[in-house]
Enzyme design. Structure first.
Site, PDB file in Angstrom:
ATOM      1  CB  SER A  15      -0.950  -0.033   1.203  1.00 56.22           C
ATOM      2  OG  SER A  15      -1.841   1.060   1.172  1.00 56.22           O
ATOM      3  CB  THR A  16       1.323   4.059   2.383  1.00 58.85           C
ATOM      4  OG1 THR A  16      -0.079   4.237   2.535  1.00 58.85           O
ATOM      5  CG2 THR A  16       2.018   5.406   2.385  1.00 58.85           C
TER       6      THR A  16
ATOM      7  CG  HIS B  18      -4.227  -1.054  -0.446  1.00 62.79           C
ATOM      8  ND1 HIS B  18      -3.920  -0.956   0.886  1.00 62.79           N
ATOM      9  CD2 HIS B  18      -4.732  -2.296  -0.622  1.00 62.79           C
ATOM     10  CE1 HIS B  18      -4.229  -2.089   1.496  1.00 62.79           C
ATOM     11  NE2 HIS B  18      -4.725  -2.920   0.593  1.00 62.79           N
TER      12      HIS B  18
ATOM     13  CG  MET C  46      -0.969   4.093   5.895  1.00 60.87           C
ATOM     14  SD  MET C  46      -2.063   5.541   5.752  1.00 60.87           S
ATOM     15  CE  MET C  46      -0.850   6.842   5.598  1.00 60.87           C
TER      16      MET C  46
ATOM     17  CG  ASP D  94      -5.620  -5.797   2.754  1.00 57.49           C
ATOM     18  OD1 ASP D  94      -6.214  -6.848   3.064  1.00 57.49           O
ATOM     19  OD2 ASP D  94      -5.498  -5.390   1.586  1.00 57.49           O
TER      20      ASP D  94
END
Length: 380
Positions: free
Chosen positions: A197-198, A225, A318, A321
């Site tokens: 993600s991030t 993401h 973040m 997940d």
């Protein structure tokens, strides 16, 4: 610091951030030049920087801001056009920490709860992470956003609104107890799964630049993401980095060794059987862990088909997940590598995997590629 040529957007974002008890807006500017000229005086920890602006746009301003203040956190804001997606990913390569997808109209900005939550959470989390790395005390504890309704399997709550980016309530994990690691699988991997993600686009580009020549015999599936349009361009970047064909997964296409399948923004990507073939499956089910695409559905779908022959990797991001799916992979005899905290932009997702006791190893990003190459080559 908020930098956007729209007075409406500047005002809204500024108000949202100022209403958070852990955040203060120190400056607001209508273009990149004014931001660059004011940076040292205002001395922000985080800059929310629009991509498209007159006089000096975000792409031009970014390196000038980072040159003046190394370690500055810059979050790009852009609408979901192909051009802006390309610019945003280029900005990540130039040192921006992350991006937020911006509604195309001012009215959309005004009414989008998702956009508001995303801006606040990323500014808060990335800013505190930068402060901690700089050795300063963190900002005052911010009031957490009210958690959205969960759409995780087994939840009785109604589904959250569809989202195509990182979770609205990140959990930055740090082990409170000694780390417990699993043993690596003794089975040769036949599938490589990656969740991020991030900070993921930068990490994925680096990782695939190292492992491209080693994935000849396994399919690789990636859930990052990201919103629509962004994932198609991410796949193009992975193709260039790896020298392998990478593309958004297409419903029903067979899994082929040496191919890289990227979950398309706004869809969950899983795998399953169609006749004798293992194929990519896409669905439009509700978000999982506030994300769509989400990592957990992909990880969990692979277990009945590959079991202990799964090698999974959870990179910077973040939220949490991937933790549930990683635990199920480890319980099925597969192996999971988690990126370490120091090399992660945010140690939410990999930290959650570590806390769950699902990781076989915790490695810095620059060692993960070599480890994957050794494992795929039959070595440990």
């Amino acid at each position: 610091m908020v930098v956007d040529d729209s007075v409406v957007v500047r005002g809204l974002i500024g108000r949202w951030l100022d209403e958070d008890p852990g955040l203060t807006v120190v400056a607001s500017h209508r273009n990149g030049k004014l931001a660059v000229d004011d940076l040292l005086k205002s001395n922000p920890d985080v800059v929310v920087l629009d991509v498209e602006m007159p006089e000096m746009d975000g792409l031009t301003a970014l390196p000038l801001l980072l040159k003046q203040k190394p370690g500055l956190v810059v979050v790009m804001a852009s609408t979901l056009t192909r051009r802006n997606a390309e610019v945003s990913l280029k900005c990540l390569a130039l040192g921006a920490a992350d991006y937020v997808p911006k509604p195309e109209s001012n009215s959309g900005v005004t009414t989008s709860v998702d956009f508001r939550n995303e801006v606040i959470q990323k500014v808060r989390t990335l800013g505190q992470r930068a402060q901690a790395r700089a050795g300063r005390s963190s900002a005052p504890a911010a009031r957490p956003a009210a958690p959205g309704p969960s759409s995780a399997p087994g939840s009785a709550a109604p589904a959250a609104p569809a989202r195509s980016f990182a979770p609205s309530q990140p959990r930055v994990a740090a082990p409170a107890a000694p780390v417990s690691l699993r043993s690596y699988s003794s089975v040769q991997p036949r599938l490589l799964l990656i969740g991020s993600s991030t900070g993921g686009p930068q990490a994925l580009t680096k990782l695939f630049g190292e492992i491209g020549s080693a994935i000849t015999n396994v399919p690789v599936l990636v859930t990052q993401h990201m919103p629509p349009t962004f994932t198609a361009i991410l796949a193009e970047h992975i193709t260039k980095a790896s020298g392998r064909r990478a593309a958004e997964g297409v419903h029903g296409e067979p899994l082929m060794p040496g191919r890289i399948y990227v979950a398309p923004g706004g869809k969950h990507m899983t795998i399953g059987k169609q006749g004798s073939e293992t194929v990519v499956l896409l669905n439009d089910l509700p978000p999982v862990n506030f994300c769509k695409p989400a990592v957990d559905p992909l990880f969990e779908s692979a277990i009945p088909l590959f079991g202990g022959a799964i090698l999974a990797c959870v990179l910077t991001g973040m939220g949490h997940d991937g933790a549930a799916g990683s635990t199920k992979i480890a319980n099925a005899g597969g192996s999971v590598i988690a990126q370490d905290e120091e090399s992660s932009v945010v140690w939410g997702m990999p930290g959650a995997v570590v806390q769950a006791g699902a990781a076989a190893e915790i490695l810095p990003l620059d060692q993960i590629g070599g480890k994957i190459i050794r494992i795929l080559g039959g070595r440990r």
